[in-house]
Design a protein around this motif. Structure first.
Motif, PDB file in Angstrom:
ATOM      1  N   ALA A   7       0.831  -1.204   0.000  1.00  0.00           N
ATOM      2  CA  ALA A   7       0.000   0.000   0.000  1.00  0.00           C
ATOM      3  C   ALA A   7       0.867   1.256   0.000  1.00  0.00           C
ATOM      4  N   ILE A   8       1.948   1.217   0.759  1.00  0.00           N
ATOM      5  CA  ILE A   8       2.860   2.365   0.795  1.00  0.00           C
ATOM      6  C   ILE A   8       3.444   2.598  -0.603  1.00  0.00           C
ATOM      7  N   GLY A   9       3.798   1.481  -1.280  1.00  0.00           N
ATOM      8  CA  GLY A   9       4.313   1.568  -2.649  1.00  0.00           C
ATOM      9  C   GLY A   9       3.258   2.132  -3.593  1.00  0.00           C
ATOM     10  N   TRP A  10       2.034   1.683  -3.442  1.00  0.00           N
ATOM     11  CA  TRP A  10       0.920   2.176  -4.258  1.00  0.00           C
ATOM     12  C   TRP A  10       0.770   3.688  -4.077  1.00  0.00           C
ATOM     13  N   HIS A  11       0.790   4.133  -2.829  1.00  0.00           N
ATOM     14  CA  HIS A  11       0.665   5.567  -2.541  1.00  0.00           C
ATOM     15  C   HIS A  11       1.808   6.345  -3.193  1.00  0.00           C
ATOM     16  N   ARG A  12       2.978   5.743  -3.157  1.00  0.00           N
ATOM     17  CA  ARG A  12       4.152   6.425  -3.686  1.00  0.00           C
ATOM     18  C   ARG A  12       4.077   6.573  -5.200  1.00  0.00           C
ATOM     19  N   TRP A  13       3.788   5.443  -5.885  1.00  0.00           N
ATOM     20  CA  TRP A  13       3.909   5.450  -7.332  1.00  0.00           C
ATOM     21  C   TRP A  13       2.613   5.716  -8.087  1.00  0.00           C
ATOM     22  N   ARG A  14       1.481   5.488  -7.435  1.00  0.00           N
ATOM     23  CA  ARG A  14       0.224   5.778  -8.118  1.00  0.00           C
ATOM     24  C   ARG A  14      -0.383   7.100  -7.684  1.00  0.00           C
ATOM     25  N   LYS A  15      -0.108   7.464  -6.417  1.00  0.00           N
ATOM     26  CA  LYS A  15      -0.742   8.677  -5.908  1.00  0.00           C
ATOM     27  C   LYS A  15       0.274   9.796  -5.645  1.00  0.00           C
ATOM     28  N   GLY A  16       1.553   9.453  -5.796  1.00  0.00           N
ATOM     29  CA  GLY A  16       2.577  10.475  -5.587  1.00  0.00           C
ATOM     30  C   GLY A  16       2.741  10.916  -4.137  1.00  0.00           C
ATOM     31  N   GLU A  17       2.343  10.045  -3.207  1.00  0.00           N
ATOM     32  CA  GLU A  17       2.463  10.428  -1.791  1.00  0.00           C
ATOM     33  C   GLU A  17       3.669   9.734  -1.169  1.00  0.00           C
ATOM     34  N   ARG A  18       4.523  10.535  -0.535  1.00  0.00           N
ATOM     35  CA  ARG A  18       5.739   9.958   0.060  1.00  0.00           C
ATOM     36  C   ARG A  18       5.514   9.701   1.534  1.00  0.00           C
ATOM     37  N   LEU A  19       4.910   8.540   1.791  1.00  0.00           N
ATOM     38  CA  LEU A  19       4.521   8.233   3.173  1.00  0.00           C
ATOM     39  C   LEU A  19       5.698   7.812   4.044  1.00  0.00           C
ATOM     40  N   VAL A  20       6.717   7.199   3.416  1.00  0.00           N
ATOM     41  CA  VAL A  20       7.894   6.798   4.197  1.00  0.00           C
ATOM     42  C   VAL A  20       8.604   8.044   4.721  1.00  0.00           C
ATOM     43  N   ARG A  21       8.761   9.017   3.820  1.00  0.00           N
ATOM     44  CA  ARG A  21       9.398  10.261   4.222  1.00  0.00           C
ATOM     45  C   ARG A  21       8.590  10.917   5.355  1.00  0.00           C
ATOM     46  N   ALA A  22       7.273  10.875   5.219  1.00  0.00           N
ATOM     47  CA  ALA A  22       6.415  11.478   6.244  1.00  0.00           C
ATOM     48  C   ALA A  22       6.617  10.799   7.598  1.00  0.00           C
ATOM     49  N   MET A  23       6.816   9.462   7.557  1.00  0.00           N
ATOM     50  CA  MET A  23       6.998   8.745   8.824  1.00  0.00           C
ATOM     51  C   MET A  23       8.395   9.004   9.402  1.00  0.00           C
ATOM     52  N   VAL A  24       9.316   9.473   8.562  1.00  0.00           N
ATOM     53  CA  VAL A  24      10.655   9.825   9.066  1.00  0.00           C
ATOM     54  C   VAL A  24      10.659  11.259   9.600  1.00  0.00           C
ATOM     55  N   THR A  25      10.179  12.186   8.782  1.00  0.00           N
ATOM     56  CA  THR A  25      10.234  13.596   9.182  1.00  0.00           C
ATOM     57  C   THR A  25       9.034  14.005  10.028  1.00  0.00           C
ATOM     58  N   GLY A  26       7.953  13.261   9.898  1.00  0.00           N
ATOM     59  CA  GLY A  26       6.729  13.608  10.623  1.00  0.00           C
ATOM     60  C   GLY A  26       5.861  14.587   9.861  1.00  0.00           C
ATOM     61  N   ARG A  27       6.379  15.092   8.725  1.00  0.00           N
ATOM     62  CA  ARG A  27       5.638  16.132   7.992  1.00  0.00           C
ATOM     63  C   ARG A  27       5.005  15.606   6.716  1.00  0.00           C
ATOM     64  N   LYS A  28       3.826  16.128   6.438  1.00  0.00           N
ATOM     65  CA  LYS A  28       3.144  15.770   5.191  1.00  0.00           C
ATOM     66  C   LYS A  28       2.697  17.036   4.479  1.00  0.00           C
ATOM     67  N   PRO A  29       2.683  16.963   3.131  1.00  0.00           N
ATOM     68  CA  PRO A  29       2.245  18.130   2.372  1.00  0.00           C
ATOM     69  C   PRO A  29       0.759  18.400   2.588  1.00  0.00           C
ATOM     70  N   ALA A  30       0.389  19.649   2.664  1.00  0.00           N
ATOM     71  CA  ALA A  30      -1.012  20.003   2.874  1.00  0.00           C
ATOM     72  C   ALA A  30      -1.303  21.292   2.119  1.00  0.00           C
ATOM     73  N   PRO A  31      -2.564  21.458   1.677  1.00  0.00           N
ATOM     74  CA  PRO A  31      -2.931  22.665   0.945  1.00  0.00           C
ATOM     75  C   PRO A  31      -2.860  23.918   1.821  1.00  0.00           C
ATOM     76  N   SER A  32      -3.111  23.743   3.098  1.00  0.00           N
ATOM     77  CA  SER A  32      -3.049  24.891   4.014  1.00  0.00           C
ATOM     78  C   SER A  32      -2.689  24.386   5.397  1.00  0.00           C
ATOM     79  N   THR A  33      -2.561  25.284   6.334  1.00  0.00           N
ATOM     80  CA  THR A  33      -2.189  24.866   7.687  1.00  0.00           C
ATOM     81  C   THR A  33      -3.420  24.559   8.544  1.00  0.00           C
ATOM     82  N   THR A  34      -4.600  24.495   7.935  1.00  0.00           N
ATOM     83  CA  THR A  34      -5.821  24.279   8.735  1.00  0.00           C
ATOM     84  C   THR A  34      -5.804  22.962   9.503  1.00  0.00           C
ATOM     85  N   GLY A  35      -5.187  21.944   8.906  1.00  0.00           N
ATOM     86  CA  GLY A  35      -5.201  20.637   9.558  1.00  0.00           C
ATOM     87  C   GLY A  35      -4.163  20.509  10.662  1.00  0.00           C
TER      88      GLY A  35
END
Lengths: 219, 150
Positions: free
Chosen positions: A164-192
């Motif tokens: 699933a992590i691979g799917w997110h990476r290559w099909r959805k362009g989401e770098r979840l491994v990096r997020a689990m290392v840095t703790g940060r995820k891309p977001a449209p705004s800071t509302t979340g």
């Protein structure tokens, strides 16, 4: 355009995740080796039990995105999340998506079964789990069998998790491994964005859980 | 079949167990072999506790336990006969299709245990531990292969 990255995973969640990965890997290997390695297999199991219990408590009083209430959703939402995952659009979840949320719970449950059955297990040669004496040999044998079967379930879940992590990476362009290392995820705004809970709270909970496990294996 | 059972009974009579019975019940053979393995595990486990450091190392005690284990080691095999395939036990059916492999593993276990007894008697602690690990590897190998785990 520079992407906006907001903090999602607090340090306890990240440390939990990567330590768990290392310990599960080591437990697998040491369990296969048998003999004298089982001593370290036991220690690794106690550590995993501590981590899992910590994570369960953290799911109630940790930072916003670590809480079960934040990511466990009903079947309708989960199905919607599955459609979203298979479709072309980007995922909207900042924390665990509703599908992944249940995977977190499933992994924790399977790990709990794995560590608890291990406490009662025996190898018929020279090793007995620390609580072996509290059950009959027959029950210990059955829990030992379950310890082996449940591990296959764990491996299957881990495989799905990684795919699933691979799917997110290559099909959805989401770098979840990096997020689990840095703790940060891309977001449209800071509302979340949500402030992390103090590390002191995590430290105290971890200490209490570690002492409880230390007490448990000496029963 | 009948003839086989009688010769089996005769063989067992020579070893002194179930000797008077005209026919040995398969379940009794299972009980016999399991009992021998429990005895084996008792002695091996006693050495194991010392190897693990749970009890202090005592070379004389190790030699004593290893000697008993070496005597017990060849005994369980007699209880593994095709008649017991249907009896209640943790033995996998693969034993009967891989009998050669099963026997090789059994021989390896008997040899390793005999060696352990010899080395333990000679008195070198480090060498005894190595021989001990070699022995329990043969236990584990066969259990992994032929013991039902649920």
């Amino acid at each position: 355009m520079r992407e906006l990255l907001i903090p999602i995973w607090d340090l306890p969640v990240r440390l939990f995740h990567w330590t768990l990965l290392v310990l599960v890997g080591f437990s697998w290997w040491s369990g296969e080796q048998g003999e004298l390695w089982l001593k370290y297999h036991f220690w690794s199991g106690y550590a995993i039990l501590t981590l899992v219990l910590f994570r369960v408590i953290w799911g109630f009083c940790g930072s916003h995105y670590a809480r079960f209430a934040q990511f466990l959703r009903g079947p309708g939402t989960v199905l919607g999340s599955l459609r979203e995952l298979l479709g072309p659009q980007a995922m909207r979840s900042l924390g665990h998506n509703p599908l992944g949320g249940w995977m977190v719970l499933a992994l924790l449950a399977v790990l709990l079964v794995q560590t608890l059955t291990g406490l009662f297990a025996n190898d018929d040669i020279m090793w007995e789990g620390p609580l072996y004496a509290h059950v009959s040999k027959d029950l210990s044998d059955r829990l030992t069998g379950l310890h082996g079967l449940n591990f296959d379930v764990l491996l299957a879940l881990v495989a799905v998790h990684v795919l699933a992590i691979g799917w997110h990476r290559w099909r959805k362009g989401e770098r979840l491994v990096r997020a689990m290392v840095t703790g940060r995820k891309p977001a449209p705004s800071t509302t979340g964005q949500s402030a992390f809970v103090s590390l002191w709270r995590a430290g105290v909970i971890f200490l209490i859980v570690a002492l409880a496990v230390a007490g448990l294996i000496r029963l | 079949m009948k003839k086989r059972m009688i010769s089996l009974a005769a063989a067992l009579a020579l070893t002194g167990i179930g000797g008077i019975a005209a026919e040995v019940k398969p379940q009794d053979l299972v009980t016999y072999r399991q009992s021998m393995m429990v005895g084996l595990a008792w002695n091996i486990g006693g050495i194991g506790a010392m190897v693990k450091g749970v009890t202090p190392w005592d070379q004389q005690r190790v030699a004593f336990l290893a000697n008993r284990a070496a005597q017990l080691a060849p005994m369980p095999r007699e209880g593994f006969t095709p008649e017991t395939a249907e009896a209640k036990s943790d033995a996998k059916a693969e034993i009967w299709t891989n009998l050669k492999d099963f026997d090789d593993r059994n021989d390896a276990m008997v040899t390793a245990t005999a060696k352990l007894a010899e080395v333990a008697k000679a008195g070198n602690e480090a060498a005894t531990k190595v021989a001990f690990l070699d022995t329990i590897k043969t236990c584990k190998g066969c259990h992994d292969e032929y013991q039902v785990k649920d």
